[in-house]
Design a protein around this motif. Sequence first.
Motif, PDB file in Angstrom:
ATOM      1  N   GLU A   1      42.734  43.380  51.382  1.00 32.26           N
ATOM      2  CA  GLU A   1      43.277  44.979  51.348  1.00 32.26           C
ATOM      3  C   GLU A   1      42.748  45.556  50.099  1.00 32.26           C
ATOM      4  OE1 GLU A   1      47.427  44.562  52.410  1.00 32.26           O
ATOM      5  OE2 GLU A   1      46.922  43.954  54.535  1.00 32.26           O
ATOM      6  N   ILE A   2      43.131  45.038  48.981  1.00 31.80           N
ATOM      7  CA  ILE A   2      42.773  45.603  47.841  1.00 31.80           C
ATOM      8  C   ILE A   2      41.156  45.897  47.517  1.00 31.80           C
ATOM      9  CG2 ILE A   2      42.665  45.306  45.269  1.00 31.80           C
ATOM     10  CD1 ILE A   2      45.569  43.794  45.668  1.00 31.80           C
ATOM     11  N   THR A   3      40.420  44.725  47.828  1.00 33.76           N
ATOM     12  CA  THR A   3      39.070  44.831  47.669  1.00 33.76           C
ATOM     13  C   THR A   3      38.562  45.957  48.568  1.00 33.76           C
ATOM     14  OG1 THR A   3      39.138  42.288  47.113  1.00 33.76           O
ATOM     15  CG2 THR A   3      37.197  43.358  48.051  1.00 33.76           C
ATOM     16  N   ASN A   4      39.240  45.926  49.859  1.00 31.40           N
ATOM     17  CA  ASN A   4      38.577  47.016  50.781  1.00 31.40           C
ATOM     18  C   ASN A   4      38.918  48.404  50.108  1.00 31.40           C
ATOM     19  OD1 ASN A   4      37.298  45.061  52.683  1.00 31.40           O
ATOM     20  ND2 ASN A   4      39.082  45.143  53.770  1.00 31.40           N
ATOM     21  N   ARG A   5      40.199  48.591  49.671  1.00 33.81           N
ATOM     22  CA  ARG A   5      40.466  49.948  48.966  1.00 33.81           C
ATOM     23  C   ARG A   5      39.389  50.299  48.040  1.00 33.81           C
ATOM     24  NH1 ARG A   5      45.984  48.262  49.219  1.00 33.81           N
ATOM     25  NH2 ARG A   5      46.107  47.955  47.060  1.00 33.81           N
ATOM     26  N   LEU A   6      39.335  49.163  47.096  1.00 27.41           N
ATOM     27  CA  LEU A   6      38.644  49.675  45.862  1.00 27.41           C
ATOM     28  C   LEU A   6      37.034  49.858  46.273  1.00 27.41           C
ATOM     29  CD1 LEU A   6      39.931  47.023  43.496  1.00 27.41           C
ATOM     30  CD2 LEU A   6      39.732  49.498  43.118  1.00 27.41           C
ATOM     31  N   LYS A   7      36.578  49.267  47.476  1.00 30.17           N
ATOM     32  CA  LYS A   7      35.081  49.409  47.918  1.00 30.17           C
ATOM     33  C   LYS A   7      35.076  50.696  48.477  1.00 30.17           C
ATOM     34  CE  LYS A   7      31.565  47.154  50.881  1.00 30.17           C
ATOM     35  NZ  LYS A   7      30.841  46.265  50.068  1.00 30.17           N
ATOM     36  N   ARG A   8      35.991  51.391  48.977  1.00 31.79           N
ATOM     37  CA  ARG A   8      36.046  52.594  49.654  1.00 31.79           C
ATOM     38  C   ARG A   8      36.078  53.610  48.444  1.00 31.79           C
ATOM     39  NH1 ARG A   8      39.344  50.353  53.459  1.00 31.79           N
ATOM     40  NH2 ARG A   8      41.596  51.330  52.386  1.00 31.79           N
ATOM     41  N   LEU A   9      36.454  53.431  47.322  1.00 27.63           N
ATOM     42  CA  LEU A   9      36.685  54.300  46.321  1.00 27.63           C
ATOM     43  C   LEU A   9      35.306  54.173  45.335  1.00 27.63           C
ATOM     44  CD1 LEU A   9      40.354  53.620  44.922  1.00 27.63           C
ATOM     45  CD2 LEU A   9      39.197  55.727  45.978  1.00 27.63           C
TER      46      LEU A   9
ATOM     47  N   THR B   1      36.331  39.386  41.491  1.00 24.42           N
ATOM     48  CA  THR B   1      36.149  40.298  40.333  1.00 24.42           C
ATOM     49  C   THR B   1      35.724  41.418  40.406  1.00 24.42           C
ATOM     50  OG1 THR B   1      35.654  38.133  39.087  1.00 24.42           O
ATOM     51  CG2 THR B   1      35.147  40.176  37.725  1.00 24.42           C
ATOM     52  N   ILE B   2      36.244  42.708  39.778  1.00 28.14           N
ATOM     53  CA  ILE B   2      35.710  43.872  39.969  1.00 28.14           C
ATOM     54  C   ILE B   2      35.896  44.526  38.682  1.00 28.14           C
ATOM     55  CG2 ILE B   2      36.388  46.055  41.060  1.00 28.14           C
ATOM     56  CD1 ILE B   2      37.505  44.241  43.686  1.00 28.14           C
ATOM     57  N   GLU B   3      34.980  45.639  38.441  1.00 29.42           N
ATOM     58  CA  GLU B   3      34.859  46.355  37.030  1.00 29.42           C
ATOM     59  C   GLU B   3      35.602  47.617  37.395  1.00 29.42           C
ATOM     60  OE1 GLU B   3      30.815  46.654  35.667  1.00 29.42           O
ATOM     61  OE2 GLU B   3      31.075  44.630  34.902  1.00 29.42           O
ATOM     62  N   ASP B   4      36.384  48.048  36.270  1.00 29.88           N
ATOM     63  CA  ASP B   4      36.987  49.336  36.441  1.00 29.88           C
ATOM     64  C   ASP B   4      35.946  50.361  36.109  1.00 29.88           C
ATOM     65  OD1 ASP B   4      37.224  49.641  33.487  1.00 29.88           O
ATOM     66  OD2 ASP B   4      39.301  49.389  33.710  1.00 29.88           O
ATOM     67  N   PRO B   5      36.263  51.644  35.907  1.00 32.19           N
ATOM     68  CA  PRO B   5      35.620  52.653  35.665  1.00 32.19           C
ATOM     69  C   PRO B   5      34.960  52.758  34.168  1.00 32.19           C
ATOM     70  CG  PRO B   5      37.340  53.664  36.642  1.00 32.19           C
ATOM     71  CD  PRO B   5      37.609  52.070  36.637  1.00 32.19           C
ATOM     72  N   ASP B   6      35.446  51.874  33.369  1.00 32.16           N
ATOM     73  CA  ASP B   6      35.053  51.663  32.136  1.00 32.16           C
ATOM     74  C   ASP B   6      34.319  50.438  31.931  1.00 32.16           C
ATOM     75  OD1 ASP B   6      36.107  54.261  30.963  1.00 32.16           O
ATOM     76  OD2 ASP B   6      38.043  53.317  30.578  1.00 32.16           O
ATOM     77  N   GLY B   7      34.261  49.528  32.656  1.00 31.66           N
ATOM     78  CA  GLY B   7      33.511  48.275  32.857  1.00 31.66           C
ATOM     79  C   GLY B   7      34.392  47.134  32.421  1.00 31.66           C
ATOM     80  N   TRP B   8      35.661  47.324  32.245  1.00 34.39           N
ATOM     81  CA  TRP B   8      36.577  46.272  32.186  1.00 34.39           C
ATOM     82  C   TRP B   8      36.898  45.522  33.241  1.00 34.39           C
ATOM     83  CZ3 TRP B   8      39.471  45.609  27.500  1.00 34.39           C
ATOM     84  CH2 TRP B   8      39.171  46.381  26.330  1.00 34.39           C
ATOM     85  N   ARG B   9      36.883  44.321  33.395  1.00 38.34           N
ATOM     86  CA  ARG B   9      36.986  43.564  34.742  1.00 38.34           C
ATOM     87  C   ARG B   9      38.529  43.009  35.064  1.00 38.34           C
ATOM     88  NH1 ARG B   9      31.537  39.936  35.395  1.00 38.34           N
ATOM     89  NH2 ARG B   9      30.210  41.825  35.429  1.00 38.34           N
ATOM     90  N   VAL B  10      38.824  43.060  36.363  1.00 39.32           N
ATOM     91  CA  VAL B  10      39.834  42.375  36.626  1.00 39.32           C
ATOM     92  C   VAL B  10      39.548  41.717  37.797  1.00 39.32           C
ATOM     93  CG1 VAL B  10      41.779  43.310  38.090  1.00 39.32           C
ATOM     94  CG2 VAL B  10      40.794  45.002  36.569  1.00 39.32           C
ATOM     95  N   VAL B  11      40.396  40.525  37.742  1.00 37.99           N
ATOM     96  CA  VAL B  11      39.977  39.392  38.690  1.00 37.99           C
ATOM     97  C   VAL B  11      41.450  39.361  39.757  1.00 37.99           C
ATOM     98  CG1 VAL B  11      39.817  37.115  39.025  1.00 37.99           C
ATOM     99  CG2 VAL B  11      38.862  38.022  37.004  1.00 37.99           C
ATOM    100  N   LEU B  12      41.221  39.166  41.174  1.00 34.72           N
ATOM    101  CA  LEU B  12      42.215  39.169  41.961  1.00 34.72           C
ATOM    102  C   LEU B  12      42.128  37.826  42.250  1.00 34.72           C
ATOM    103  CD1 LEU B  12      41.313  42.451  43.987  1.00 34.72           C
ATOM    104  CD2 LEU B  12      42.881  42.412  42.120  1.00 34.72           C
ATOM    105  N   MET B  13      43.025  37.058  41.634  1.00 37.88           N
ATOM    106  CA  MET B  13      43.079  35.397  41.955  1.00 37.88           C
ATOM    107  C   MET B  13      44.027  34.977  43.057  1.00 37.88           C
ATOM    108  SD  MET B  13      41.234  33.208  40.545  1.00 37.88           S
ATOM    109  CE  MET B  13      41.350  31.484  40.196  1.00 37.88           C
ATOM    110  N   ASN B  14      43.434  34.304  43.914  1.00 36.41           N
ATOM    111  CA  ASN B  14      44.366  33.826  45.129  1.00 36.41           C
ATOM    112  C   ASN B  14      45.044  32.675  44.624  1.00 36.41           C
ATOM    113  OD1 ASN B  14      43.992  31.965  48.019  1.00 36.41           O
ATOM    114  ND2 ASN B  14      45.377  33.712  47.498  1.00 36.41           N
ATOM    115  N   SER B  15      46.023  32.889  43.940  1.00 36.52           N
ATOM    116  CA  SER B  15      46.957  31.728  43.432  1.00 36.52           C
ATOM    117  C   SER B  15      48.264  32.406  43.118  1.00 36.52           C
ATOM    118  CB  SER B  15      46.351  31.278  42.214  1.00 36.52           C
ATOM    119  OG  SER B  15      47.141  30.504  41.528  1.00 36.52           O
ATOM    120  N   PRO B  16      49.531  31.298  43.056  1.00 37.54           N
ATOM    121  CA  PRO B  16      50.624  31.929  43.068  1.00 37.54           C
ATOM    122  C   PRO B  16      50.844  31.984  41.502  1.00 37.54           C
ATOM    123  CG  PRO B  16      50.898  29.686  43.348  1.00 37.54           C
ATOM    124  CD  PRO B  16      49.351  30.033  43.720  1.00 37.54           C
ATOM    125  N   GLY B  17      49.909  31.599  40.519  1.00 35.22           N
ATOM    126  CA  GLY B  17      50.046  31.758  39.029  1.00 35.22           C
ATOM    127  C   GLY B  17      50.891  30.620  38.582  1.00 35.22           C
TER     128      GLY B  17
END
Length: 137
Positions: free
Chosen positions: A94-102, A120-136
Motif C-alpha cells: 500500500e505504501i509503495t503504491n501511494r509513493l508510486k502515485r506521488l 527501497t525508495i528515495e525521498d525528494p532529496d535523495g535520502w533512502r528509506v527502506v520498507l522492511m518486511n520484518s517485525p524488527g
Amino acid sequence: METEWPSEMRVAQIRVARPTDQLEKVMSFYCEGLGLQKIGSFEGHDGYDGIMIGLPASNYHLEFTQHKEGSPCPAPTKDNLLVLYIPEIKTIEEITNRLKRLGYDSVSPENPYWEKSGVTIEDPDGWRVVLMNSPGI
C-alpha cells in the motif's frame, strides 16, 4: 549483553533532524506517501521553517528544516538508510503504491540484504528509506 540506561542520563525525546530545500515535497513524501503524521511545525524561527514527523505518542521523530535563504543538503551515500520495519507485506504494498502515485519508484539498494525482504525508495532529496518486511528487533 544488555546494559541498563544510566539513571543520570535522562533523555525525554529523540529527534533526528536534517535540512532540506524542498520542505513541501518532503512533507508530502513522509506524510502522504509513507503515512507518517505531522506532529508539529514552526515558521519563521530565526529564518527557519520546520516540520516534525513521526508516529503518534512516540518520543522519537524526524525533523526537517528549511532556511529562508535555502537549505540544500546533499544526500549521503546510498547505504545511509532510514529503515521502517513493517510486519505486514500488504502495508508495504500500500505504501509503495501511494509513493508510486506521488512519483517515487523503488530503487535498487546498495546492500542486497535490503532487497530480500524490503523495498527501497528515495525521498525528494535523495535520502533512502527502506520498507522492511520484518517485525524488527
